[in-house]
Scaffold this active site. Structure first.
Site, PDB file in Angstrom:
ATOM      1  N   GLY A 121       0.817  -1.207   0.000  1.00 34.09           N
ATOM      2  CA  GLY A 121       0.000   0.000   0.000  1.00 34.09           C
ATOM      3  C   GLY A 121       0.854   1.263   0.000  1.00 34.09           C
ATOM      4  O   GLY A 121       1.878   1.316   0.678  1.00 34.09           O
ATOM      5  N   CYS A 160      20.235  19.721   2.556  1.00 31.53           N
ATOM      6  CA  CYS A 160      20.920  18.926   1.529  1.00 31.53           C
ATOM      7  C   CYS A 160      21.479  17.619   2.099  1.00 31.53           C
ATOM      8  O   CYS A 160      21.469  16.585   1.429  1.00 31.53           O
ATOM      9  CB  CYS A 160      22.047  19.738   0.897  1.00 31.53           C
ATOM     10  SG  CYS A 160      21.475  21.040  -0.215  1.00 31.53           S
ATOM     11  N   ASP A 187      -9.504  -2.474  -5.476  1.00 33.36           N
ATOM     12  CA  ASP A 187      -9.124  -2.016  -4.133  1.00 33.36           C
ATOM     13  C   ASP A 187     -10.359  -1.409  -3.458  1.00 33.36           C
ATOM     14  O   ASP A 187     -11.000  -0.532  -4.038  1.00 33.36           O
ATOM     15  CB  ASP A 187      -8.027  -0.965  -4.251  1.00 33.36           C
ATOM     16  CG  ASP A 187      -7.422  -0.582  -2.896  1.00 33.36           C
ATOM     17  OD1 ASP A 187      -8.047  -0.886  -1.860  1.00 33.36           O
ATOM     18  OD2 ASP A 187      -6.340   0.025  -2.887  1.00 33.36           O
ATOM     19  N   LYS A 195       0.671   2.302  -6.953  1.00 33.23           N
ATOM     20  CA  LYS A 195       0.062   1.377  -7.924  1.00 33.23           C
ATOM     21  C   LYS A 195      -0.992   2.076  -8.781  1.00 33.23           C
ATOM     22  O   LYS A 195      -1.068   1.856  -9.987  1.00 33.23           O
ATOM     23  CB  LYS A 195      -0.584   0.192  -7.199  1.00 33.23           C
ATOM     24  CG  LYS A 195       0.387  -0.753  -6.533  1.00 33.23           C
ATOM     25  CD  LYS A 195      -0.298  -1.996  -6.014  1.00 33.23           C
ATOM     26  CE  LYS A 195      -1.377  -1.713  -4.996  1.00 33.23           C
ATOM     27  NZ  LYS A 195      -0.857  -1.041  -3.781  1.00 33.23           N
TER      28      LYS A 195
END
Length: 338
Positions: free
Chosen positions: A9, A280, A37, A13
């Protein structure tokens, strides 16, 4: 052809299935995306409301979407059986269904999926893309033949034990204990389960045929997701299914490696403020972690799998325009050899 996108999950997808479908729509006459789903996201991805009937995506002439509600499908199945049984047998059938769903986990999903595939097989689409539920939920699809065998055995046991009693009780109450074709409730249930088993076995055969079905594993470059992808590949192989496609989403600067960025950071660091250096350095730590798991993924699958790296963007991928733009990275991925 069928395409099933599988993965943990939250790994992307739905976005990947939308992008794949958009690219397929350029080459195929009619493409359908089906969401299995329970937490449907296709409507959110395309910024358009969809339902259980195929609906054309705005801006396309050949791309359709449908979102399936398993609970609604089960209600429909029970309603059809109750209507066929008549008033006297409805309570018996409802009792049988309740007993089945409580004693055999997954039977409701199996019957719902069977109804979906029966519907899909009558439709005229060149390619069907399945936006599936998270891995554990989806792996149950492959175990449905076993679930159906258990369900049939359970109903046979109930019929052997209580079939005569059910008929006698319904007869005493003035009912016929039979449906329109002379079946008692247990026989009606058996008939429905047999029909479901036939469809699911046929679908399972299709899943195992690489010329018909393609499985795409979707993940992100983190330990839990990569680990689950490996477990998924192993589980698929147990069912005789080959998966040769992996999409890795949310990759920081896929065209660069951590060493290149480290050299840049070292050179530029003196010019940066303390806060900028901290930001950074966190990004660099994340990039090193991602590169490690991407490297592991190529070590595991590099020779046998087609692996695509999808970049992490600075905006959400929602709406037809952004999905279409992002879908180009699937067919024109970063060349890691450059």
């Amino acid at each position: 052809p069928l395409l099933l996108l599988l993965g943990k999950g939250g790994v992307g997808k739905t976005t990947t299935s939308c992008c794949l479908s958009i690219q397929l729509a350029k080459k195929r006459e009619k493409v359908l995306i089906v969401s299995t789903d329970p937490a449907h996201n296709l409507s959110d991805a395309f910024c358009q409301k969809f339902g259980r009937d195929p609906m054309l995506v705005n801006g396309f002439t050949n791309l359709y979407v449908m979102e399936i509600d398993a609970n609604a499908d089960m209600d429909k199945i029970q309603g059809e059986m109750s209507a066929a049984a008549g008033d006297d047998e409805q309570s018996v059938l409802q009792s049988l269904m309740g007993d089945l769903t409580s004693s055999i986990p997954g039977i409701d999903e199996a019957m719902s999926f069977s109804e979906l595939m029966k519907q899909v097989q009558t439709m005229d689409y060149d390619t069907i893309v399945f936006d599936t539920a998270p891995t554990g939920h989806t792996l149950r699809l492959l175990s449905f033949p076993t679930i159906m065998e258990k369900a049939l055995g359970k109903v046979m046991d109930l019929k052997d034990k209580f079939g005569g009693m059910l008929s006698s009780m319904t007869g005493l109450m003035g009912g016929s204990a039979q449906g329109p074709n002379g079946e008692n409730p247990a026989d009606m249930m058996l008939g429905k389960l047999e029909e479901t088993r036939t469809i699911i076995n046929k679908v399972n055969t299709m899943f195992q045929d690489p010329t018909i079905t393609t499985f795409v594993c979707v993940c992100i470059p983190e330990f839990l997701s990569i680990f689950e992808t490996e477990r998924l590949v192993q589980e698929l192989s147990k069912f005789g299914i080959d998966s040769h496609n992996v999409v890795i989403n949310q990759v920081l600067f896929p065209e660069k490696d951590a060493e290149e960025l480290a050299e840049w950071f070292e050179a530029e660091s003196p010019k940066l403020s303390k806060e900028a250096r901290e930001i950074c350095s966190k990004m660099m730590a994340r990039k090193k972690m991602q590169d490690k798991y991407i490297g592991q993924c190529f070590d595991l699958y590099g020779d046998d799998f087609h692996i695509v790296l999808q970049p992490l963007l600075d905006h959400e991928v929602r709406g037809v325009e952004k999905l279409t733009e992002f879908s180009e990275t699937l067919v024109n991925p970063v060349d890691l050899e450059e």
